[in-house]
Design an enzyme around this catalytic site. Structure first.
Site, PDB file in Angstrom:
ATOM      1  N   ASN A  13      22.812   1.537 -24.920  1.00 50.72           N
ATOM      2  CA  ASN A  13      23.805   1.959 -26.016  1.00 50.72           C
ATOM      3  C   ASN A  13      24.607   3.124 -25.485  1.00 50.72           C
ATOM      4  O   ASN A  13      24.303   4.301 -25.289  1.00 50.72           O
ATOM      5  CB  ASN A  13      22.721   2.495 -27.321  1.00 50.72           C
ATOM      6  CG  ASN A  13      23.468   3.033 -28.401  1.00 50.72           C
ATOM      7  OD1 ASN A  13      24.959   3.008 -28.133  1.00 50.72           O
ATOM      8  ND2 ASN A  13      23.068   3.548 -29.172  1.00 50.72           N
ATOM      9  N   LYS A  49      26.920   4.704 -26.882  1.00 53.37           N
ATOM     10  CA  LYS A  49      27.262   5.533 -28.054  1.00 53.37           C
ATOM     11  C   LYS A  49      28.939   5.875 -27.773  1.00 53.37           C
ATOM     12  O   LYS A  49      29.672   4.823 -27.360  1.00 53.37           O
ATOM     13  CB  LYS A  49      26.498   6.903 -27.896  1.00 53.37           C
ATOM     14  CG  LYS A  49      25.011   6.494 -28.162  1.00 53.37           C
ATOM     15  CD  LYS A  49      24.214   7.549 -28.343  1.00 53.37           C
ATOM     16  CE  LYS A  49      22.712   7.036 -28.332  1.00 53.37           C
ATOM     17  NZ  LYS A  49      21.979   8.095 -28.681  1.00 53.37           N
ATOM     18  N   HIS A  89      21.270   2.553 -36.251  1.00 51.41           N
ATOM     19  CA  HIS A  89      21.061   3.477 -35.719  1.00 51.41           C
ATOM     20  C   HIS A  89      20.651   4.778 -36.255  1.00 51.41           C
ATOM     21  O   HIS A  89      21.641   4.987 -37.219  1.00 51.41           O
ATOM     22  CB  HIS A  89      22.045   3.374 -34.588  1.00 51.41           C
ATOM     23  CG  HIS A  89      21.462   4.572 -33.184  1.00 51.41           C
ATOM     24  ND1 HIS A  89      21.542   5.876 -33.457  1.00 51.41           N
ATOM     25  CD2 HIS A  89      21.049   3.911 -32.034  1.00 51.41           C
ATOM     26  CE1 HIS A  89      21.023   6.289 -32.168  1.00 51.41           C
ATOM     27  NE2 HIS A  89      20.595   5.255 -31.494  1.00 51.41           N
ATOM     28  N   GLU A 140      22.046   7.779 -35.601  1.00 48.38           N
ATOM     29  CA  GLU A 140      22.812   8.283 -35.585  1.00 48.38           C
ATOM     30  C   GLU A 140      23.816   7.707 -36.837  1.00 48.38           C
ATOM     31  O   GLU A 140      24.603   8.527 -37.497  1.00 48.38           O
ATOM     32  CB  GLU A 140      23.550   8.420 -34.663  1.00 48.38           C
ATOM     33  CG  GLU A 140      22.684   9.287 -33.363  1.00 48.38           C
ATOM     34  CD  GLU A 140      22.928   9.120 -32.015  1.00 48.38           C
ATOM     35  OE1 GLU A 140      23.671   8.242 -31.621  1.00 48.38           O
ATOM     36  OE2 GLU A 140      21.931   9.319 -31.192  1.00 48.38           O
ATOM     37  N   GLU A 192      12.883   3.854 -32.699  1.00 48.82           N
ATOM     38  CA  GLU A 192      13.439   5.019 -32.020  1.00 48.82           C
ATOM     39  C   GLU A 192      13.076   6.196 -32.780  1.00 48.82           C
ATOM     40  O   GLU A 192      13.661   6.301 -33.887  1.00 48.82           O
ATOM     41  CB  GLU A 192      15.078   4.878 -32.069  1.00 48.82           C
ATOM     42  CG  GLU A 192      15.462   3.802 -31.082  1.00 48.82           C
ATOM     43  CD  GLU A 192      16.821   3.919 -30.711  1.00 48.82           C
ATOM     44  OE1 GLU A 192      17.361   3.901 -29.257  1.00 48.82           O
ATOM     45  OE2 GLU A 192      18.050   4.277 -31.495  1.00 48.82           O
ATOM     46  N   GLY A 212      17.632  11.758 -27.339  1.00 51.87           N
ATOM     47  CA  GLY A 212      18.624  12.531 -26.587  1.00 51.87           C
ATOM     48  C   GLY A 212      17.995  13.815 -26.395  1.00 51.87           C
ATOM     49  O   GLY A 212      18.598  14.954 -25.861  1.00 51.87           O
ATOM     50  N   SER A 269      14.842   8.749 -25.283  1.00 50.41           N
ATOM     51  CA  SER A 269      14.669   9.537 -24.069  1.00 50.41           C
ATOM     52  C   SER A 269      13.875   8.522 -22.910  1.00 50.41           C
ATOM     53  O   SER A 269      13.253   8.972 -22.045  1.00 50.41           O
ATOM     54  CB  SER A 269      13.828  10.790 -24.005  1.00 50.41           C
ATOM     55  OG  SER A 269      14.777  11.709 -24.661  1.00 50.41           O
TER      56      SER A 269
HETATM   57  P1  13P Z   1      18.567   8.606 -25.392  1.00 46.43           P
HETATM   58  O1  13P Z   1      18.107   7.475 -24.498  1.00 46.43           O
HETATM   59  O2  13P Z   1      19.838   9.253 -24.810  1.00 46.43           O
HETATM   60  O3  13P Z   1      17.480   9.414 -25.871  1.00 46.43           O
HETATM   61  O4  13P Z   1      19.183   7.670 -26.656  1.00 46.43           O
HETATM   62  C1  13P Z   1      18.196   6.729 -27.253  1.00 46.43           C
HETATM   63  C2  13P Z   1      19.155   6.104 -28.369  1.00 46.43           C
HETATM   64  O5  13P Z   1      19.512   6.518 -29.162  1.00 46.43           O
HETATM   65  C3  13P Z   1      19.442   4.629 -27.866  1.00 46.43           C
HETATM   66  O6  13P Z   1      20.024   4.066 -28.998  1.00 46.43           O
END
Ligand code: 13P
Length: 252
Positions: free
Chosen positions: A10, A12, A96, A98, A168, A174, A214
Site C-alpha cells: 500500500n 498510500k 483502511h 486511515e 491491521e 507506521g 510494520s
Molecule cells: P506500515 O507497514 O507502514 O506500518 O503500514 C501498514 C499499512 O497500513 C498497510 O496498509
C-alpha cells in the site's frame, strides 16, 4: 487447503507518477522469478495508469487504495470499481483504518464498497483492526466482530469467494510496533473462526487473511510462518523495491 500467499504494498500518498513508475519497474525486475506468491502494489490513483504500463505482462499486479460504490455519477473526487479496473487495478484496499479515521468511512460504506468491488470484478482487501485504546479496554474481539459483521452484512458466502481480509491493528501501523506472533496468531485464528460461523467452513478455509502493521524484511518470515497468516499488507517497507522484494521472498 492451500492458500496462495498475497504480499500487497500500500503506497498510500507517496510517490509522483515518474517515481512510481521507476519503483514499479525495479520491482518487476526483482520479482520476475517469484512463483506461488501473489504480488500487488497500490500506487496513488494518479500513478495507476502509468504504473499499469510498467507492470504489464509481469507477476506484479495492481490495486487501488479505495474506490466508491456507485458506478458513475455526480460524486466529486471519487472513482468507481469499473474505472479502477479499466485503469489496470485487479485489487482494491477497502476500509483502511486511515480512511476510517481521516475520511469518516463507516462500516456501511465499507460494505457497499466490498460489494461494488466484487460486482466489478475487483478483489477487495477488507481492512479491519482495533486501535490501541480499544485493545487496552479489551474490546479487540468486539471491534473485529462489528467490523466484519457490518462490513459484510449483505453477503452470502458464495458472493465472498474473491474476498481477502487484512488484519491491521491501528497501533502497529507506521509505528514500528509489530504485533507479537502470539497476538497475530490469536487474532487470525479468531477471524477465521468468525468467518466460519458467519459464512461456513468452505469460505473460512479458503479466505486469505493478511497481516499488516510494520511488516519489514526482518519480521516477515516469523509472521508468515503462522498457520492463519496468508500474506502481508505492507506500507512503508513496500515503497522501496529492494526492501519489498525481501518481504515477497520471505521464505527464501
Ligand atoms: P506500515 O507497514 O507502514 O506500518 O503500514 C501498514 C499499512 O497500513 C498497510 O496498509
Amino acid at each position: 487447503m492451500s492458500r496462495t500467499p498475497l504480499i500487497a504494498g500500500n503506497w498510500k500518498m507517496f510517490k509522483t507518477g515518474p517515481e512510481a513508475v521507476a519503483e514499479a519497474t525495479r520491482l518487476v525486475e526483482l520479482a520476475s522469478g517469484v512463483a506461488n506468491t501473489d504480488i500487488m502494489i497500490a500506487p496513488t490513483l494518479l500513478s495507476l495508469p502509468l504504473v499499469s504500463g510498467a507492470v504489464a505482462g509481469s507477476n506484479v499486479k495492481l490495486g487501488v487504495q479505495n474506490l466508491f460504490y456507485e458506478n458513475e455519477g455526480a460524486y466529486t473526487g471519487e472513482v468507481s470499481a469499473g474505472m479502477a479496473k479499466a485503469a489496470g487495478a485487479e485489487y482494491a484496499i477497502i476500509g483502511h483504518s486511515e480512511r476510517r479515521q481521516y475520511f469518516g468511512e463507516t462500516d456501511d460504506a465499507v460494505c457497499k464498497k466490498v460489494k461494488a468491488s466484487i460486482d466489478g470484478g475487483i478483489i477487495p482487501i477488507l481492512c479491519i483492526g482495533e486501535t490501541e485504546a480499544q485493545r487496552d479496554e479489551e474490546k479487540t474481539f468486539s471491534v473485529l466482530d462489528k467490523q466484519i459483521t457490518n462490513g459484510l452484512n449483505s453477503f452470502c458466502s458464495r458472493d465472498l469467494d474473491p474476498l481477502v481480509l487484512a488484519y491491521e491493528p491501528v497501533w502497529a501501523i507506521g509505528t514500528g510496533k509489530t504485533a507479537t506472533p502470539e497476538q497475530v496468531a490469536e487474532i487470525h485464528e479468531y477471524i477465521r473462526s468468525l468467518i466460519n460461523r458467519l459464512f461456513g467452513n468452505e469460505l473460512a478455509m479458503s479466505i486469505r487473511i493478511l497481516y499488516g502493521g510494520s511488516v519489514k524484511p526482518d519480521n516477515v518470515s516469523e509472521l508468515m510462518s503462522l498457520g492463519d497468516v496468508d500474506g502481508a499488507l505492507v506500507g512503508g517497507a513496500s515503497l522501496d523495491a529492494d526492501a519489498f522484494i525481501q518481504i515477497i521472498r520471505y521464505d527464501r
